[in-house]
Design a protein around this motif. Structure first.
Motif, PDB file in Angstrom:
ATOM      1  N   ASN A  79      79.539  31.826 -67.742  1.00 47.63           N
ATOM      2  CA  ASN A  79      79.719  30.562 -68.719  1.00 47.63           C
ATOM      3  C   ASN A  79      78.063  30.001 -69.049  1.00 47.63           C
ATOM      4  OD1 ASN A  79      79.528  28.160 -69.823  1.00 47.63           O
ATOM      5  ND2 ASN A  79      81.218  27.410 -68.377  1.00 47.63           N
ATOM      6  N   PHE A 123      84.282  26.441 -68.888  1.00 49.62           N
ATOM      7  CA  PHE A 123      85.101  27.571 -69.687  1.00 49.62           C
ATOM      8  C   PHE A 123      86.513  27.862 -68.962  1.00 49.62           C
ATOM      9  CE2 PHE A 123      86.557  31.728 -70.426  1.00 49.62           C
ATOM     10  CZ  PHE A 123      86.751  31.744 -71.755  1.00 49.62           C
ATOM     11  N   SER A 132      89.950  26.909 -73.373  1.00 51.91           N
ATOM     12  CA  SER A 132      88.988  25.807 -73.982  1.00 51.91           C
ATOM     13  C   SER A 132      87.434  26.140 -73.339  1.00 51.91           C
ATOM     14  CB  SER A 132      89.222  24.470 -73.016  1.00 51.91           C
ATOM     15  OG  SER A 132      89.041  24.475 -71.687  1.00 51.91           O
ATOM     16  N   GLY A 133      86.425  25.972 -74.281  1.00 54.31           N
ATOM     17  CA  GLY A 133      85.173  26.307 -74.033  1.00 54.31           C
ATOM     18  C   GLY A 133      85.006  27.690 -74.698  1.00 54.31           C
ATOM     19  N   SER A 176      79.727  23.171 -70.580  1.00 56.41           N
ATOM     20  CA  SER A 176      81.023  22.465 -69.999  1.00 56.41           C
ATOM     21  C   SER A 176      81.767  23.571 -69.521  1.00 56.41           C
ATOM     22  CB  SER A 176      81.476  21.738 -71.349  1.00 56.41           C
ATOM     23  OG  SER A 176      81.743  22.861 -72.112  1.00 56.41           O
TER      24      SER A 176
END
Length: 122
Positions: A92, A98, A60-61, A96
């Motif tokens: 990152n 990662f 995700s991310g 948000s």
């Protein structure tokens, strides 16, 4: 069916990110090890290399991978592989977390796996 639950409240900080070792897991008896990894916004993993093969699966991310002087976007669903000795870092730059899963293996892990199954490693 047996679960190994992610304990998000007690992740270990290592290599510049938060992680939980999921493997080894005796009931799985796999020839590799692995960890759930979280890179917080505005941070990066510690650039490093090692003797194992390694594969990351983006969960995700969005992040940026930097390896051997090259940068590339790394997004949910992407998979990347690093040969032994390849320097790599997960960056990152977003706002948000990662999250990715890392899997690594070497000849010794493969040999131990083969021994557990009564076969000689190639």
């Amino acid at each position: 069916m047996e679960f190994r639950r992610l304990d998000r409240e007690n992740l270990t900080h290592e290599y510049g990110l938060d992680s939980q070792r999921i493997l080894p897991w005796p009931v799985l008896n796999a020839p590799f090890e692995g960890a759930w990894c979280v890179v917080a916004p505005g941070t990066s993993s510690t650039p490093h290399s090692h003797h194992e093969y390694e594969m990351f699966i983006a969960v995700s991310g969005e992040a940026v991978l930097e390896s051997e002087g090259k940068r590339a976007p790394f997004r949910e669903g992407d998979v990347v592989h690093f040969l032994p000795g390849t320097r790599h870092e997960v960056i990152n730059e977003g706002d948000s977390d990662f999250q990715f899963f890392s899997v690594w293996w070497d000849a010794e892990m493969t040999e131990r796996f083969a021994e557990r199954h009564g076969a000689a490693a190639p």
